[in-house]
Design a protein around this motif. Sequence first.
Motif, short mmCIF file in Angstrom:
data_model
loop_
_atom_site.label_atom_id
_atom_site.label_comp_id
_atom_site.label_asym_id
_atom_site.label_seq_id
_atom_site.Cartn_x
_atom_site.Cartn_y
_atom_site.Cartn_z
N ASP A 56 -33.05 -5.85 -9.95
CA ASP A 56 -34.33 -5.92 -9.25
C ASP A 56 -34.15 -5.82 -7.73
OD1 ASP A 56 -37.29 -6.59 -9.28
OD2 ASP A 56 -36.51 -8.24 -8.05
N LEU A 57 -33.10 -6.45 -7.21
CA LEU A 57 -32.83 -6.39 -5.77
C LEU A 57 -32.14 -5.10 -5.35
CD1 LEU A 57 -31.56 -10.05 -5.09
CD2 LEU A 57 -33.85 -9.12 -4.74
N ARG A 58 -31.69 -4.34 -6.34
CA ARG A 58 -30.96 -3.09 -6.10
C ARG A 58 -29.73 -3.33 -5.22
NH1 ARG A 58 -36.03 1.13 -5.01
NH2 ARG A 58 -37.04 0.80 -7.03
N ARG A 59 -29.05 -4.39 -5.56
CA ARG A 59 -27.84 -4.73 -4.84
C ARG A 59 -26.73 -5.08 -5.83
NH1 ARG A 59 -28.89 -8.83 0.11
NH2 ARG A 59 -26.62 -8.55 0.17
N PRO A 60 -25.57 -4.49 -5.65
CA PRO A 60 -24.45 -4.81 -6.55
C PRO A 60 -23.96 -6.24 -6.31
CG PRO A 60 -23.67 -3.48 -4.73
CD PRO A 60 -25.17 -3.54 -4.59
N TYR A 61 -23.20 -6.76 -7.24
CA TYR A 61 -22.68 -8.11 -7.09
C TYR A 61 -21.27 -8.19 -7.68
CZ TYR A 61 -23.62 -8.88 -12.06
OH TYR A 61 -23.62 -8.79 -13.43
N THR A 62 -20.53 -9.16 -7.24
CA THR A 62 -19.22 -9.45 -7.81
C THR A 62 -19.17 -10.92 -8.21
OG1 THR A 62 -18.29 -9.98 -5.63
CG2 THR A 62 -18.04 -7.71 -6.42
N ILE A 63 -18.45 -11.21 -9.26
CA ILE A 63 -18.33 -12.57 -9.77
C ILE A 63 -17.00 -13.17 -9.35
CG2 ILE A 63 -18.14 -14.00 -11.85
CD1 ILE A 63 -20.94 -13.08 -11.35
N LYS A 64 -17.04 -14.38 -8.82
CA LYS A 64 -15.84 -15.13 -8.52
C LYS A 64 -15.89 -16.41 -9.34
CE LYS A 64 -12.90 -16.98 -4.86
NZ LYS A 64 -12.71 -17.18 -3.40
N ARG A 65 -14.98 -16.50 -10.29
CA ARG A 65 -14.99 -17.64 -11.21
C ARG A 65 -14.04 -18.73 -10.71
NH1 ARG A 65 -17.18 -18.19 -16.06
NH2 ARG A 65 -17.81 -15.98 -15.97
N TYR A 66 -14.59 -19.93 -10.56
CA TYR A 66 -13.81 -21.05 -10.04
C TYR A 66 -13.32 -21.93 -11.19
CZ TYR A 66 -15.41 -19.83 -5.37
OH TYR A 66 -15.64 -19.17 -4.20
N PRO A 67 -12.18 -22.58 -11.01
CA PRO A 67 -11.63 -23.41 -12.10
C PRO A 67 -12.44 -24.67 -12.36
CG PRO A 67 -10.27 -23.62 -10.13
CD PRO A 67 -11.26 -22.52 -9.86
N GLU A 68 -13.03 -25.24 -11.31
CA GLU A 68 -13.78 -26.47 -11.47
C GLU A 68 -15.15 -26.37 -10.79
OE1 GLU A 68 -11.70 -29.99 -10.41
OE2 GLU A 68 -9.88 -29.47 -11.54
#
Length: 351
Positions: A56-68
Amino acid sequence: MALRFLGFLLGLCLLTTELSAQTIQVGTVSRAPFSFVQDGADTGFSMDLIEEISKDLRRPYTIKRYPEFRDMLAAVNLGQVDMAIANISITSKREEIMDFSHPIFESGLQVMMPKRSTNEVSLLNALLSTDLLIAIILAFALLFGGGMLMWVFERNAQPYFDRPAKDAMFPSFWWALNLVVNGGFEERVPRSPLGRVFAVFLVVSSLFIVSAFVAQITAAMTVSAINQNVTSVNDLYGRRVGTIEGSTAAKFMDRRDIQYTTFGDLEEMLTAFEDQSIEAVLFDAPVLAFYVQTRGKDVGMLTGPVFLRENYGIAMPSGSTLKEQLNQSLLKLRENGRYDQIHHQWFGDLN
């Protein structure tokens, strides 16, 4: 002059386009069914939701997964990510240091207990209780003492008791046991005056002895049932309860003075539950429900109602320029029905 103005407008448009296409850094943590990794891909309710927001925002994203969980919130507070999404409760304390979107999910807390707790209250469990063991020892001691006292009275009056003390121990005990169980003599009626008086006393006393013994078994089983079942938060006192460090469940138990063990992540807590290192878990209801219906069908069960209702939201650094755009996107997803589709996909069978 006109050319310069047109160039300025063109540059502004290009800058706007570049900014709108700037990648959004999204922090998360593994909390099935909201956010987890399956077959090497990010999946879950929160991941599907952020995917729709990105479109909807027409913006790509990246995921950063944290351990806690705390690491993820710290990254938001320090501005290391543009937003964070998982099962993040909107609380007044968190609102002081970060911004939140409109609520994306209504949740609450619930208790999970081992599945065996509801149907393994057996006679064996009752017999293993300390109170009942003491009662059994006392009962046998009384029977043995009563039998030997009758031997003293009757050893010269009838052949059954006419034997040395070491040989009379079991026969005398057996005579007393039969008297208590059967409520009478049937045979080997006492013949001596003292033996007859004592026998009458034993017959009357046997009624109370049997009643007390049955009552003790019933009480032990009742206490065992009470101790093994949890129907409310009040039943958690004195138990080995586990939850996630810094969670709303932990804060709730702090206010109620309930002792508990904290874990750094969900997997660690669930492993401790499966290993029976903890007796109960107090945590977010949808997370526990998903665990019970998938991996923990034969291990745990939810007990009691969902309480301390709370809302989850998307966390952002304080003063984030994305907040308004994010809220508008969430409203669109609710209006066009896409939010309901995602919700039903993950929680339709859990509600």
